[in-house]
Write a protein that holds these residues in place. Structure first.
Motif, PDB file in Angstrom:
ATOM      1  N   LEU A  25       0.821  -1.218   0.000  1.00 22.65           N
ATOM      2  CA  LEU A  25       0.000   0.000   0.000  1.00 22.65           C
ATOM      3  C   LEU A  25       0.848   1.257   0.000  1.00 22.65           C
ATOM      4  CD1 LEU A  25      -2.752  -0.947   2.619  1.00 22.65           C
ATOM      5  CD2 LEU A  25      -2.946  -0.964   0.134  1.00 22.65           C
ATOM      6  N   LEU A  26       1.992   1.166   0.664  1.00 24.23           N
ATOM      7  CA  LEU A  26       2.884   2.324   0.748  1.00 24.23           C
ATOM      8  C   LEU A  26       3.861   2.389  -0.420  1.00 24.23           C
ATOM      9  CD1 LEU A  26       3.662   2.150   4.579  1.00 24.23           C
ATOM     10  CD2 LEU A  26       1.995   3.620   3.420  1.00 24.23           C
ATOM     11  N   GLY A  27       3.860   1.339  -1.257  1.00 25.11           N
ATOM     12  CA  GLY A  27       4.752   1.308  -2.409  1.00 25.11           C
ATOM     13  C   GLY A  27       6.213   1.121  -2.040  1.00 25.11           C
ATOM     14  N   ILE A  28       6.458   0.396  -0.955  1.00 26.21           N
ATOM     15  CA  ILE A  28       7.843   0.220  -0.508  1.00 26.21           C
ATOM     16  C   ILE A  28       8.285  -1.245  -0.545  1.00 26.21           C
ATOM     17  CG2 ILE A  28       7.928   2.323   0.875  1.00 26.21           C
ATOM     18  CD1 ILE A  28       7.399   0.591   3.357  1.00 26.21           C
ATOM     19  N   GLY A  29       7.619  -2.044  -1.344  1.00 21.31           N
ATOM     20  CA  GLY A  29       8.033  -3.430  -1.484  1.00 21.31           C
ATOM     21  C   GLY A  29       6.885  -4.408  -1.311  1.00 21.31           C
ATOM     22  N   MET A  30       7.223  -5.667  -1.498  1.00 16.73           N
ATOM     23  CA  MET A  30       6.241  -6.745  -1.410  1.00 16.73           C
ATOM     24  C   MET A  30       6.685  -7.780  -0.373  1.00 16.73           C
ATOM     25  SD  MET A  30       3.920  -6.012  -3.496  1.00 16.73           S
ATOM     26  CE  MET A  30       3.751  -4.736  -4.703  1.00 16.73           C
ATOM     27  N   PRO A  31       5.722  -8.318   0.356  1.00 15.24           N
ATOM     28  CA  PRO A  31       6.093  -9.375   1.296  1.00 15.24           C
ATOM     29  C   PRO A  31       6.605 -10.605   0.557  1.00 15.24           C
ATOM     30  CG  PRO A  31       3.702  -9.042   1.256  1.00 15.24           C
ATOM     31  CD  PRO A  31       4.314  -8.010   0.375  1.00 15.24           C
ATOM     32  N   TYR A  32       7.444 -11.333   1.208  1.00 12.26           N
ATOM     33  CA  TYR A  32       8.041 -12.587   0.735  1.00 12.26           C
ATOM     34  C   TYR A  32       9.100 -12.388  -0.346  1.00 12.26           C
ATOM     35  CZ  TYR A  32       3.815 -14.194   3.065  1.00 12.26           C
ATOM     36  OH  TYR A  32       2.800 -14.382   3.964  1.00 12.26           O
ATOM     37  N   SER A  33       9.064 -11.278  -1.084  1.00 13.77           N
ATOM     38  CA  SER A  33      10.101 -11.062  -2.089  1.00 13.77           C
ATOM     39  C   SER A  33      11.058  -9.951  -1.659  1.00 13.77           C
ATOM     40  CB  SER A  33       9.484 -10.745  -3.458  1.00 13.77           C
ATOM     41  OG  SER A  33       8.694  -9.576  -3.397  1.00 13.77           O
ATOM     42  N   MET A  92      -5.491  -9.493   6.052  1.00 13.31           N
ATOM     43  CA  MET A  92      -6.326  -8.751   6.998  1.00 13.31           C
ATOM     44  C   MET A  92      -5.779  -7.353   7.246  1.00 13.31           C
ATOM     45  SD  MET A  92      -7.312  -9.798  10.863  1.00 13.31           S
ATOM     46  CE  MET A  92      -8.541  -8.915  11.804  1.00 13.31           C
ATOM     47  N   LEU A  93      -4.481  -7.271   7.514  1.00 11.54           N
ATOM     48  CA  LEU A  93      -3.879  -5.966   7.791  1.00 11.54           C
ATOM     49  C   LEU A  93      -3.875  -5.074   6.552  1.00 11.54           C
ATOM     50  CD1 LEU A  93      -0.893  -7.043  10.058  1.00 11.54           C
ATOM     51  CD2 LEU A  93      -3.114  -6.132  10.760  1.00 11.54           C
ATOM     52  N   GLY A  94      -3.612  -5.663   5.387  1.00 11.18           N
ATOM     53  CA  GLY A  94      -3.625  -4.885   4.154  1.00 11.18           C
ATOM     54  C   GLY A  94      -5.011  -4.370   3.805  1.00 11.18           C
ATOM     55  N   THR A  95      -6.019  -5.207   4.012  1.00  6.85           N
ATOM     56  CA  THR A  95      -7.401  -4.779   3.747  1.00  6.85           C
ATOM     57  C   THR A  95      -7.796  -3.657   4.693  1.00  6.85           C
ATOM     58  OG1 THR A  95      -7.957  -7.007   2.989  1.00  6.85           O
ATOM     59  CG2 THR A  95      -9.793  -5.574   3.594  1.00  6.85           C
ATOM     60  N   TRP A  96      -7.434  -3.806   5.959  1.00  3.19           N
ATOM     61  CA  TRP A  96      -7.721  -2.735   6.924  1.00  3.19           C
ATOM     62  C   TRP A  96      -7.005  -1.441   6.514  1.00  3.19           C
ATOM     63  CZ3 TRP A  96     -10.972  -1.980  10.945  1.00  3.19           C
ATOM     64  CH2 TRP A  96     -10.753  -0.860  11.725  1.00  3.19           C
ATOM     65  N   GLY A  97      -5.732  -1.560   6.173  1.00  8.86           N
ATOM     66  CA  GLY A  97      -4.965  -0.381   5.776  1.00  8.86           C
ATOM     67  C   GLY A  97      -5.539   0.295   4.544  1.00  8.86           C
ATOM     68  N   ALA A 101      -8.715   0.220   3.625  1.00  3.06           N
ATOM     69  CA  ALA A 101     -10.016   0.803   3.960  1.00  3.06           C
ATOM     70  C   ALA A 101      -9.908   1.978   4.936  1.00  3.06           C
ATOM     71  CB  ALA A 101     -10.932  -0.274   4.544  1.00  3.06           C
ATOM     72  N   PHE A 102      -9.000   1.897   5.904  1.00  2.00           N
ATOM     73  CA  PHE A 102      -8.991   2.885   6.981  1.00  2.00           C
ATOM     74  C   PHE A 102      -7.671   3.620   7.155  1.00  2.00           C
ATOM     75  CE2 PHE A 102     -12.131  -0.377   8.096  1.00  2.00           C
ATOM     76  CZ  PHE A 102     -13.265   0.416   8.135  1.00  2.00           C
ATOM     77  N   GLY A 103      -6.725   3.369   6.276  1.00  6.05           N
ATOM     78  CA  GLY A 103      -5.451   4.070   6.343  1.00  6.05           C
ATOM     79  C   GLY A 103      -4.401   3.267   7.078  1.00  6.05           C
ATOM     80  N   THR A 104      -3.167   3.667   6.880  1.00  4.12           N
ATOM     81  CA  THR A 104      -2.038   2.918   7.432  1.00  4.12           C
ATOM     82  C   THR A 104      -1.374   3.636   8.608  1.00  4.12           C
ATOM     83  OG1 THR A 104      -0.574   3.917   5.787  1.00  4.12           O
ATOM     84  CG2 THR A 104      -1.547   1.772   5.239  1.00  4.12           C
ATOM     85  N   SER A 105      -2.081   4.566   9.214  1.00  7.41           N
ATOM     86  CA  SER A 105      -1.495   5.259  10.360  1.00  7.41           C
ATOM     87  C   SER A 105      -1.446   4.332  11.568  1.00  7.41           C
ATOM     88  CB  SER A 105      -2.318   6.506  10.709  1.00  7.41           C
ATOM     89  OG  SER A 105      -3.566   6.124  11.258  1.00  7.41           O
ATOM     90  N   LEU A 106      -0.596   4.667  12.500  1.00  8.16           N
ATOM     91  CA  LEU A 106      -0.497   3.906  13.735  1.00  8.16           C
ATOM     92  C   LEU A 106      -1.830   3.935  14.477  1.00  8.16           C
ATOM     93  CD1 LEU A 106       1.454   2.232  15.386  1.00  8.16           C
ATOM     94  CD2 LEU A 106       2.205   4.326  16.524  1.00  8.16           C
ATOM     95  N   HIS A 107      -2.498   5.066  14.455  1.00 11.92           N
ATOM     96  CA  HIS A 107      -3.810   5.200  15.104  1.00 11.92           C
ATOM     97  C   HIS A 107      -4.819   4.223  14.495  1.00 11.92           C
ATOM     98  CE1 HIS A 107      -7.213   7.026  17.117  1.00 11.92           C
ATOM     99  NE2 HIS A 107      -7.808   7.127  15.946  1.00 11.92           N
ATOM    100  N   SER A 108      -4.789   4.110  13.184  1.00 10.35           N
ATOM    101  CA  SER A 108      -5.708   3.191  12.501  1.00 10.35           C
ATOM    102  C   SER A 108      -5.497   1.754  12.965  1.00 10.35           C
ATOM    103  CB  SER A 108      -5.491   3.287  10.983  1.00 10.35           C
ATOM    104  OG  SER A 108      -6.229   2.298  10.312  1.00 10.35           O
ATOM    105  N   PHE A 109      -4.251   1.342  13.087  1.00  9.01           N
ATOM    106  CA  PHE A 109      -3.983  -0.024  13.511  1.00  9.01           C
ATOM    107  C   PHE A 109      -4.231  -0.228  15.009  1.00  9.01           C
ATOM    108  CE2 PHE A 109      -1.857  -0.062   9.409  1.00  9.01           C
ATOM    109  CZ  PHE A 109      -2.426  -1.207   8.885  1.00  9.01           C
ATOM    110  N   HIS A 110      -4.144   0.824  15.796  1.00  7.14           N
ATOM    111  CA  HIS A 110      -4.546   0.722  17.198  1.00  7.14           C
ATOM    112  C   HIS A 110      -6.042   0.468  17.296  1.00  7.14           C
ATOM    113  CE1 HIS A 110      -0.873   2.978  19.056  1.00  7.14           C
ATOM    114  NE2 HIS A 110      -0.607   1.730  18.733  1.00  7.14           N
ATOM    115  N   VAL A 111      -6.815   1.117  16.452  1.00  7.13           N
ATOM    116  CA  VAL A 111      -8.260   0.888  16.428  1.00  7.13           C
ATOM    117  C   VAL A 111      -8.552  -0.567  16.045  1.00  7.13           C
ATOM    118  CG1 VAL A 111     -10.427   1.489  15.243  1.00  7.13           C
ATOM    119  CG2 VAL A 111      -8.860   3.298  15.983  1.00  7.13           C
TER     120      VAL A 111
END
Length: 186
Positions: A4-12, A25-30, A32-42
């Motif tokens: 989502l941030l354009g800084i690479g891909m998992p596993y590669s 799950m985390l990517g879908t949340w990010g 839909a609701f953004g990738t801020s630390l606050h978003s992931f705390h929610v």
């Protein structure tokens, strides 16, 4: 969230030991609701609250009320003491939430095809969030035994809807891996 941030891909681009269900799950949340630390705390708080809610539903259906309350308090002390000390979002919380919802669905005396499908789906997804939850699907075994006792038609119906849930979960995971270009590297 790296894709989502354009800084690479998992596993590669990153050496990742997390199964793809957690990343989905985390990517879908990010997304839909953004990738801020606050978003992931929610998200973390929602997962903790959901885990407590569904654990309570499971416990109150297994044992009488005063005992279920004592078990729930004991569970809460152990479950939340670990999460309070954690300074990150442990994958166990995600996997536990998904698996306890599957257990809650599987607790009926007679499962509908929709419940069989979703319980199977959730058990596969839980195992792909944290490996320790890979075998939570064994809670469906008593239902399979009952279906076998009722005849081959009921057993086939149970196996069919279980397989549909399993295939749907695996397909979703493969689609996710393909969409981020990590299918081959995983």
């Amino acid at each position: 969230v790296a894709p989502l941030l354009g800084i690479g891909m998992p596993y590669s681009d990153y050496w990742g030991i997390n199964p793809p269900g957690l990343l989905l799950m985390l990517g879908t949340w990010g997304l839909a609701f953004g990738t801020s630390l606050h978003s992931f705390h929610v998200l973390y708080l929602l997962c903790l609250g959901g885990a407590a809610f569904f654990t309570w539903l499971v416990l109150k259906n297994i044992v009488p009320s005063p005992i279920s309350l004592m078990l729930f308090i004991g569970w809460g002390i152990f479950f939340f003491s670990n999460t309070v000390q954690s300074q990150f979002f442990p994958s166990e919380v995600n996997g536990f939430l998904v698996s306890i919802i599957g257990v809650w669905l599987a607790m009926r005396k007679k499962l509908s095809p929709v419940q069989i499908f979703w319980a199977s789906f959730l058990f596969i997804m839980a195992g792909q969030m944290k490996e320790v939850f890979a075998f939570t699907g064994v809670v469906l075994l008593p239902h399979l035994l009952v279906a076998l006792n009722q005849g081959l038609g009921q057993a086939f119906r149970f196996v069919w809807y279980s397989l549909l849930g399993i295939v749907a979960a695996i397909s979703l995971l493969l689609l996710y891996l393909g969409s981020i270009g990590a299918f081959q590297d995983y």
